[in-house]
Design an enzyme around this catalytic site. Structure first.
Site, PDB file in Angstrom:
ATOM      1  N   ASP A 162       5.943   7.664 -11.105  1.00  0.00           N
ATOM      2  CA  ASP A 162       7.283   7.212 -10.748  1.00  0.00           C
ATOM      3  C   ASP A 162       7.470   7.064  -9.232  1.00  0.00           C
ATOM      4  O   ASP A 162       6.753   7.675  -8.445  1.00  0.00           O
ATOM      5  CB  ASP A 162       8.330   8.222 -11.255  1.00  0.00           C
ATOM      6  CG  ASP A 162       8.516   8.156 -12.766  1.00  0.00           C
ATOM      7  OD1 ASP A 162       7.695   7.514 -13.439  1.00  0.00           O
ATOM      8  OD2 ASP A 162       9.486   8.757 -13.254  1.00  0.00           O
ATOM      9  N   HIS A 307       4.078  11.407  -9.889  1.00  0.00           N
ATOM     10  CA  HIS A 307       4.721  10.544  -8.887  1.00  0.00           C
ATOM     11  C   HIS A 307       3.700   9.956  -7.913  1.00  0.00           C
ATOM     12  O   HIS A 307       2.832  10.683  -7.431  1.00  0.00           O
ATOM     13  CB  HIS A 307       5.775  11.334  -8.100  1.00  0.00           C
ATOM     14  CG  HIS A 307       6.950  11.756  -8.924  1.00  0.00           C
ATOM     15  ND1 HIS A 307       6.937  12.882  -9.715  1.00  0.00           N
ATOM     16  CD2 HIS A 307       8.158  11.180  -9.100  1.00  0.00           C
ATOM     17  CE1 HIS A 307       8.105  12.981 -10.345  1.00  0.00           C
ATOM     18  NE2 HIS A 307       8.866  11.967  -9.993  1.00  0.00           N
TER      19      HIS A 307
HETATM   20 ZN   LIG Z   1      12.062   9.047  -9.946  1.00  0.00          ZN
END
Ligand SMILES: [Zn+2]
Length: 355
Positions: A162, A307
């Protein structure tokens, strides 16, 4: 004493720095998403005769720069809607307004920490939104458009990244994925897709999948339905310009849900993909801990959250080989998030026929 405000717009970030009297200490500056690392370095040393700001203020609709700023040890504050004038439907209030808010009312702002994340202190709104969203989640689930994981009876998992694409870390993640020949899904933010289309093309060319993660990583409880829709649509337009396709899946920032946002999804648009395994990599607990957290919790059907952007992701990159090797050892196959969910849809249809 200096105060800084960071606003987001369609093409990046506007930054204003003022002094204790409210006068500009530097000229207004503009930074595109590829230059957030430089923005961080500049705020730490804004000029030869200037100290770093006493407070750097962001809106709750800007969740993309606080991670890097707090990791650099800078004092970051979040201004919530009730202490700000009304913002435009797409964009934040001006940077000067945010800096001025810090100068005249620092106590009304929330201090952010690297450990607490961007939405610390908003637990009631976060959990309240999720509670009120339950009927909408059920309706989306019935329509096969809401997922936390895929089927548990197939040796398939989805690795997801992400908050990118990121000028520093996305390439490193792609290199590691290529080394092992595994596929992942990148939930990108529109601001960065808009600025770094070549990186999005590289993701697609390498055979990976894309997801929509909004434009500016806002806290959903602070958006009107129209503002939420614009966050999704502008990001779809940026994807379309970059790679000529629009993601089939959407992941809300922080996993937040609201009836207003889910109501917009009921009538169409991407399916909602959450996760069932959180690596907690954003809290930077160390690469070994990140890998162990994933491997302790992942199994068939898992949607794994990591991430590649939105902060200092060196630990995520360092943990990735151990994560992949551990999952490959269990003979789990890496598939795209939308493919994992398509499997769940098929399974759901089968169950339904049997009833
Ligand atoms: Zn996020």
């Amino acid at each position: 004493m200096l105060y800084a405000g960071i606003a987001w717009s369609v093409d990046g970030y506007d930054v204003e720095v003022i002094d204790a009297d409210g006068n500009r200490a530097t000229a207004p500056t503009h930074w595109d998403a590829a230059r957030v690392p430089e923005l961080t370095a500049w705020l730490a040393a804004p000029g030869p005769a200037l100290e770093p700001p006493h407070a750097i203020v962001l809106e709750s609709t800007n969740g993309l720069v606080d991670g890097l700023l707090t990791a650099a040890g800078l004092p970051v504050y979040r201004a919530d809607p009730w202490v700000l004038p009304q913002r435009p439907d797409f964009g934040s209030v001006p940077a000067l307004t945010l800096a001025e808010r810090a100068r005249t009312g620092l106590a009304s702002l929330s201090a952010l920490t690297a450990e607490g994340g961007g939405q610390s202190g908003r637990d009631d709104d976060y959990h309240g939104g999720i509670r009120r969203s339950a009927p909408y989640e059920e309706e989306l689930t019935r329509a096969g458009r809401y997922f936390r994981h895929g089927p548990r009876d197939r040796p398939e998992i989805a690795l997801t990244f992400d908050d990118g694409p990121d000028p520093v870390y996305t390439g490193q993640v792609l290199d590691i994925l290529a080394r092992y020949g595994v596929r992942a899904t990148f939930f990108c933010v529109g601001l960065h897709v808009h600025t770094l289309p070549d990186l999005v093309r590289r993701i697609v060319d390498a055979g990976h999948s894309l997801g929509n993660h909004t434009w500016s990583h806002p806290f959903l409880p602070d958006l009107t339905p129209r503002q939420f829709r614009l966050q999704l649509e502008r990001t779809e337009e940026a994807f379309d310009r970059a790679v000529g396709r629009i993601p089939a899946v959407f992941r809300p920032p922080y996993g937040a849900r609201t009836p207003e946002a889910l109501g917009e999804l009921l009538t169409g648009g991407p399916a909602l993909a959450l996760w069932d395994v959180d690596s907690w990599d954003w809290a930077r607990p160390g690469p070994e801990r990140i890998a162990r957290t994933v491997l302790d919790h992942a199994g068939p059907g898992s949607l794994i959250l990591m991430h590649d952007g939105g902060g200092d992701r060196r630990q995520s990159v360092a943990a990735l080989p151990a994560v992949i090797e551990g999952l490959l050892e269990r003979d789990l196959r890496f598939v795209a998030a939308d493919a994992l969910m398509a499997g769940a849809r098929t399974e759901g249809a089968g169950t339904h026929r049997g009833e």
